[in-house]
Design an enzyme around this catalytic site. Structure first.
Site, PDB file in Angstrom:
ATOM      1  N   ASP A  27       0.771  -1.291   0.102  1.00 53.40           N
ATOM      2  CA  ASP A  27       0.111   0.052  -0.043  1.00 53.40           C
ATOM      3  C   ASP A  27       0.962   1.385   0.092  1.00 53.40           C
ATOM      4  OD1 ASP A  27      -1.925   1.864   0.193  1.00 53.40           O
ATOM      5  OD2 ASP A  27      -2.793   1.122   2.006  1.00 53.40           O
TER       6      ASP A  27
ATOM      7  N   ASP B   1      -1.715   5.145  -5.737  1.00 49.35           N
ATOM      8  CA  ASP B   1      -2.272   4.281  -4.338  1.00 49.35           C
ATOM      9  C   ASP B   1      -2.269   2.773  -4.749  1.00 49.35           C
ATOM     10  OD1 ASP B   1      -3.149   3.404  -2.133  1.00 49.35           O
ATOM     11  OD2 ASP B   1      -4.931   4.636  -2.092  1.00 49.35           O
TER      12      ASP B   1
END
Length: 490
Positions: free
Chosen positions: A52, A265
């Site tokens: 992440d 992201d």
């Protein structure tokens, strides 16, 4: 432990040219996320963690979490602290890298993070040996800080992967502990402050310290741009000057740079953007074939149904759709082709969609996993750059002769046994806002305490002054009484 070594050796057999810190990425858009395995403790305990780039914490459940109530059932056994001879719990004064413990409770350095879609993690920090890389016998461990999760909710509790590995630019600052990338750079000589993520339609690979050039085609073109981030926006921001389709500008830079701008992201599944941006992208999602059915919307995504009899092979089917060109600095054109973006609908298995969804939060464009597919993207945290190179992002083959039919058919076969989830964009400012809010609360509390102390002191001084002012009056009255008695006697 011996069997783990054997299994890992078999997994990477034939990939001897990989750097030692190379790990297979597991996952797909159906699963909703991509994860790698890390090995924690001495002896190593495997933990599966979602990659992440929008988060700054690495955390997974440990034996302090109640699996029946507070934490979910995941791929790997919870990390057991007493099984590791090198684990050490962080206290309130602990410092590691550029960060000192930010929050403390009962002499433990703790964390608590909430995301906008409702997921929540909380627990305390530990320090232990961690290995990144599937060649366990070659990859050296580093000392790293991670979160021992004692409570997880929503997607964190139901996902298959044990936890999360934060890779944002915020790590190793005054607001966040170093992550595994920072630790490998500082503890292993010759390793750059660099990591690369190559996400395929299914699986992929990740490297730390350097690119895995053995997986790139000969004469590959490498495109490097600067990424933008600040303490208030700890993300990998990219400056997109325009988006074109068929050499026609459909979105200008002003639409893409307003508000929070555009950033990468890997923890989000789709591309999420302001409704105006989403609408412009969907308007050009047109199937240019007389045999294409009418576009339909499934779960707010624009989709077309694939029919092999009408459309032929997958290779022919994807040729009906446009390529979106993201124009960036240094004349870099990021081609987002149908081979990259067409995403199978989670319910209707023969429908393929444009993975672009509206975002109700602040104005920004979040470039999730589907945007990253089939590019090996290098994140250079030292020089603040992003490097892009085309790759098939295969987890198990170094050859580059895959066709669209190979990819799409493999995806179709696997999707029948995959738990289907989509990970919405989180509020990537949440952690920063939490720390800012914490500072504000501490300041306000201090001010209130000071005001309270000042008021008490003033009150006490006032009482003393009143007592002091009444004392001479009492002495005067006593003297008058004495004088009166003297007069009476006389």
């Amino acid at each position: 432990m011996f069997f783990i070594y054997i299994i890992q050796l078999l997994q990477v057999l034939g990939q001897d040219d990989d750097p030692i810190h190379t790990s297979i990425i597991h996952g797909s858009s159906d699963l909703g996320y991509y994860f790698v395995n890390i090995y924690v403790g001495n002896p190593p305990q495997r933990q599966s963690v979602i990659i992440d780039t929008g988060s700054s914490i690495t955390a997974f459940p440990c034996d302090a979490c109640d699996q029946t109530k507070s934490c979910g059932i995941h791929l790997d056994q919870y990390y057991i602290r007493n099984n590791s001879s090198t684990q050490e719990e962080l206290d309130c004064k602990s410092q590691f890298g550029e960060c000192t413990c930010l929050r403390c409770l009962n002499q433990q350095c703790i964390f608590s993070i909430s995301y906008s879609e409702g997921s929540h993690l909380e627990g305390f920090y530990l320090k232990d040996q961690v290995i990144f890389g599937d060649l366990l016998m070659e990859a050296n461990s580093v000392t790293s800080v991670f979160g021992c999760t004692t409570r997880e909710t929503n997607l964190f509790k139901t996902q298959q992967a044990n936890g999360i590995m934060g890779l944002s630019p915020k790590t190793n600052t005054s607001l966040a502990f170093p992550n595994i990338v920072d630790d490998i750079h500082t503890q292993h000589n010759g390793m750059n402050l660099f990591f690369a993520i190559c996400i395929g339609r299914i699986d992929g690979y990740m490297t730390i310290g350097q690119y895995d050039y053995s997986r790139h085609q000969k004469n590959s073109a490498y495109y490097t741009i600067q990424y933008m981030h600040t303490q208030n926006k700890p993300v990998y921001g990219v400056k997109i000057s325009q988006i074109k389709v068929h050499n026609k500008t459909i979105l200008a830079g002003a639409d893409l740079q307003s508000g929070g701008g555009s950033f990468i992201d890997s923890g989000s599944t789709l591309v999420n953007a302001h409704p105006d941006v989403t609408r412009a992208l969907v308007n050009f999602f047109v199937c240019e074939s007389a045999n294409c059915p009418q576009m339909q919307f499934n779960d707010d995504l624009a989709c077309y149904v694939y029919n092999k009899t009408l459309h032929g092979s997958f290779e022919q089917f994807i040729s009906f759709f446009p390529t979106y060109q993201f124009i960036m600095e240094n004349n870099f054109i990021f081609d987002w082709t149908p081979r990259d973006y067409l995403t199978k609908d989670m319910v209707q298995h023969d429908a393929y969609c444009l993975p672009v969804a509206g975002y109700s939060g602040s104005v920004r464009m979040i470039l999730g996993q589907v945007w990253m597919r089939n590019w090996d993207i290098g994140f250079d945290k030292e020089n603040l750059t992003l490097t892009f190179v085309r790759s098939n992002c295969s987890s198990d083959q170094l050859k580059h002769n895959f066709t669209a039919d190979d990819w799409f058919q493999n995806e179709l076969n696997q999707s029948n046994i995959t738990v289907k989830t989509r990970y919405p964009p989180k509020n990537v400012d949440q952690e920063f806002l939490y720390e800012a809010l914490k500072i504000v609360i501490v300041v306000l509390t201090s001010i209130i305490i000071i005001i309270f102390i000042v008021c008490i002191r003033k009150r006490n001084l006032s009482k003393q002054n009143k007592k002091g002012s009444k004392l001479p009056e009492a002495e005067d009255e006593a003297q008058k009484a004495v004088q009166k008695n003297v007069v009476v006697v006389q």
